[in-house]
Scaffold this motif. Sequence first.
Motif, PDB file in Angstrom:
ATOM      1  N   HIS A  42     -41.430  21.445  -6.799  1.00 20.93           N
ATOM      2  CA  HIS A  42     -41.597  22.809  -6.521  1.00 20.93           C
ATOM      3  C   HIS A  42     -42.875  23.180  -5.531  1.00 20.93           C
ATOM      4  O   HIS A  42     -42.796  23.839  -4.719  1.00 20.93           O
ATOM      5  N   LEU A  43     -43.694  22.264  -5.704  1.00 25.04           N
ATOM      6  CA  LEU A  43     -45.148  22.416  -4.802  1.00 25.04           C
ATOM      7  C   LEU A  43     -44.545  22.056  -3.513  1.00 25.04           C
ATOM      8  O   LEU A  43     -45.121  22.976  -2.500  1.00 25.04           O
ATOM      9  N   ALA A  44     -43.820  21.049  -3.220  1.00 22.80           N
ATOM     10  CA  ALA A  44     -43.239  20.729  -1.876  1.00 22.80           C
ATOM     11  C   ALA A  44     -42.589  21.943  -1.204  1.00 22.80           C
ATOM     12  O   ALA A  44     -42.803  22.425   0.052  1.00 22.80           O
ATOM     13  N   MET A  45     -41.677  22.587  -1.727  1.00 21.75           N
ATOM     14  CA  MET A  45     -40.807  23.375  -1.299  1.00 21.75           C
ATOM     15  C   MET A  45     -41.572  24.854  -1.121  1.00 21.75           C
ATOM     16  O   MET A  45     -41.455  25.412  -0.291  1.00 21.75           O
ATOM     17  N   MET A  46     -42.746  25.058  -1.960  1.00 22.64           N
ATOM     18  CA  MET A  46     -43.367  26.371  -1.722  1.00 22.64           C
ATOM     19  C   MET A  46     -44.472  26.135  -0.524  1.00 22.64           C
ATOM     20  O   MET A  46     -44.520  26.950   0.384  1.00 22.64           O
ATOM     21  N   VAL A  47     -44.802  24.733  -0.127  1.00 19.18           N
ATOM     22  CA  VAL A  47     -45.605  24.468   0.968  1.00 19.18           C
ATOM     23  C   VAL A  47     -44.852  24.439   2.162  1.00 19.18           C
ATOM     24  O   VAL A  47     -44.950  25.275   3.338  1.00 19.18           O
ATOM     25  N   TRP A  52     -42.801  28.007   6.737  1.00 18.82           N
ATOM     26  CA  TRP A  52     -41.908  28.481   7.409  1.00 18.82           C
ATOM     27  C   TRP A  52     -41.891  30.058   7.562  1.00 18.82           C
ATOM     28  O   TRP A  52     -41.563  30.628   8.718  1.00 18.82           O
ATOM     29  N   HIS A  53     -42.156  30.599   6.437  1.00 23.00           N
ATOM     30  CA  HIS A  53     -42.202  32.120   6.634  1.00 23.00           C
ATOM     31  C   HIS A  53     -43.607  32.798   6.523  1.00 23.00           C
ATOM     32  O   HIS A  53     -43.896  33.762   6.539  1.00 23.00           O
ATOM     33  N   GLY A  54     -44.756  32.050   6.079  1.00 18.20           N
ATOM     34  CA  GLY A  54     -46.123  32.413   5.822  1.00 18.20           C
ATOM     35  C   GLY A  54     -46.936  32.841   7.312  1.00 18.20           C
ATOM     36  O   GLY A  54     -46.682  32.559   8.308  1.00 18.20           O
ATOM     37  N   GLN A  62     -49.790  38.170  -1.462  1.00 20.74           N
ATOM     38  CA  GLN A  62     -48.757  37.880  -0.670  1.00 20.74           C
ATOM     39  C   GLN A  62     -47.984  36.542  -0.830  1.00 20.74           C
ATOM     40  O   GLN A  62     -47.003  36.178  -1.013  1.00 20.74           O
ATOM     41  N   ILE A  63     -49.161  35.489  -1.261  1.00 24.68           N
ATOM     42  CA  ILE A  63     -48.768  34.143  -1.434  1.00 24.68           C
ATOM     43  C   ILE A  63     -48.014  33.839  -2.621  1.00 24.68           C
ATOM     44  O   ILE A  63     -46.940  33.312  -2.667  1.00 24.68           O
ATOM     45  N   VAL A  64     -48.429  34.569  -3.789  1.00 19.64           N
ATOM     46  CA  VAL A  64     -47.834  34.824  -5.011  1.00 19.64           C
ATOM     47  C   VAL A  64     -46.360  35.336  -4.867  1.00 19.64           C
ATOM     48  O   VAL A  64     -45.649  34.816  -5.532  1.00 19.64           O
ATOM     49  N   GLU A  65     -46.394  36.291  -4.113  1.00 14.37           N
ATOM     50  CA  GLU A  65     -44.975  37.074  -4.011  1.00 14.37           C
ATOM     51  C   GLU A  65     -44.050  36.219  -3.338  1.00 14.37           C
ATOM     52  O   GLU A  65     -42.713  36.044  -3.361  1.00 14.37           O
ATOM     53  N   LEU A  66     -44.549  35.217  -2.117  1.00 15.02           N
ATOM     54  CA  LEU A  66     -43.646  34.412  -1.576  1.00 15.02           C
ATOM     55  C   LEU A  66     -43.226  33.287  -2.544  1.00 15.02           C
ATOM     56  O   LEU A  66     -41.962  32.997  -2.358  1.00 15.02           O
ATOM     57  N   ALA A  67     -44.167  32.660  -3.334  1.00 15.69           N
ATOM     58  CA  ALA A  67     -43.721  31.750  -4.414  1.00 15.69           C
ATOM     59  C   ALA A  67     -42.781  32.190  -5.557  1.00 15.69           C
ATOM     60  O   ALA A  67     -42.019  31.561  -6.171  1.00 15.69           O
ATOM     61  N   ASN A  72     -36.555  30.844  -2.994  1.00 13.40           N
ATOM     62  CA  ASN A  72     -37.845  29.759  -2.639  1.00 13.40           C
ATOM     63  C   ASN A  72     -37.797  29.132  -4.247  1.00 13.40           C
ATOM     64  O   ASN A  72     -38.144  27.745  -4.266  1.00 13.40           O
ATOM     65  N   ILE A  73     -37.549  29.958  -5.456  1.00 13.09           N
ATOM     66  CA  ILE A  73     -37.651  29.253  -6.508  1.00 13.09           C
ATOM     67  C   ILE A  73     -36.427  28.431  -6.836  1.00 13.09           C
ATOM     68  O   ILE A  73     -36.466  27.362  -7.253  1.00 13.09           O
ATOM     69  N   ALA A  74     -35.494  28.847  -6.233  1.00  6.08           N
ATOM     70  CA  ALA A  74     -34.026  28.037  -6.386  1.00  6.08           C
ATOM     71  C   ALA A  74     -34.223  26.768  -5.521  1.00  6.08           C
ATOM     72  O   ALA A  74     -33.858  25.676  -6.054  1.00  6.08           O
ATOM     73  N   ALA A  75     -34.720  26.845  -4.475  1.00  4.39           N
ATOM     74  CA  ALA A  75     -34.851  25.706  -3.468  1.00  4.39           C
ATOM     75  C   ALA A  75     -35.857  24.684  -3.980  1.00  4.39           C
ATOM     76  O   ALA A  75     -35.635  23.366  -4.008  1.00  4.39           O
ATOM     77  N   GLY A  76     -37.070  25.141  -4.770  1.00  3.98           N
ATOM     78  CA  GLY A  76     -37.933  24.277  -5.489  1.00  3.98           C
ATOM     79  C   GLY A  76     -37.133  23.378  -6.578  1.00  3.98           C
ATOM     80  O   GLY A  76     -37.333  22.182  -6.663  1.00  3.98           O
TER      81      GLY A  76
END
Length: 257
Positions: A42-47, A52-54, A62-67, A72-76
């Motif tokens: 999950h951490l890797a996908m959040m990075v 990519w989008h940050g 905004q970082i919390v919202e992105l995570a 993103n949760i599904a990809a992680g």
Amino acid sequence: MSTLEISAPPALPVSPRQPRTWYFLGSAVVALLAYIAFNLGHLAMMVVAFVWHGDPDMTEAQIVELASQGGNIAAGTIAACALVVAVLWAAIRIARQGFADYLALRWPSRDELLHGLAITLAFLLAWLLLSFLAGHPTPAFVIDSYRSAQDAGLLWLLLIGFCVAAPVTEELVVRGLLYRGWSQSFLGPIGTIVLSSALWALMHQQYSWYYICQIFLVGLIFGHLRRRSGSTWLTVITHGFFNLAVLAYVALKLAYF
């Protein structure tokens, strides 16, 4: 003059290493490693999502919202699934066992499948009715994940993450690895079902205690199905069905209420 020949003693046969089972402590350690791998995925996908989008100037909010976006949760979850399976494969390889045999990856019979789906659906409907009567709202985590994935056109990814990757990951660890090792320890099958369900529920800290209790009860159902059928695939399927039914309920709620 004759040469005295001294014969070497015969070599002792080397016994091959015997297959083993990870019992209580060993299974707990492997499960902990799998949990660490899950979070690393999950951490890797959040990075990746942040790069990519940050924006380097994003605020903490905004970082919390992105995570917390559903896609993103599904990809992680999908990335974490691969890492967890790798950890399980390595541990079972060290134990010199077959991956499918160790985790009870046996396809259930039709009757077992229908029994599992019926129990799961009956419990979900009863819980939805109880939640409605008690005034407990649908978890914001689920609604926000669905909405953000829908807005981003990533509902398909959310379905794969929540209804395939998450059930595979969690069931292979809880009803696969832990049940195999703990049920053969001092806990026995019933103790294993109760303890593993409690730990599994406590992992879901994104929910309120009301829904953590729901997850514990669902874990008892899945544990019952695992014990009754001897099939972890059955619990993977019923888990995926449960998550799919929840997402369908959320979709109907957002569309008509």
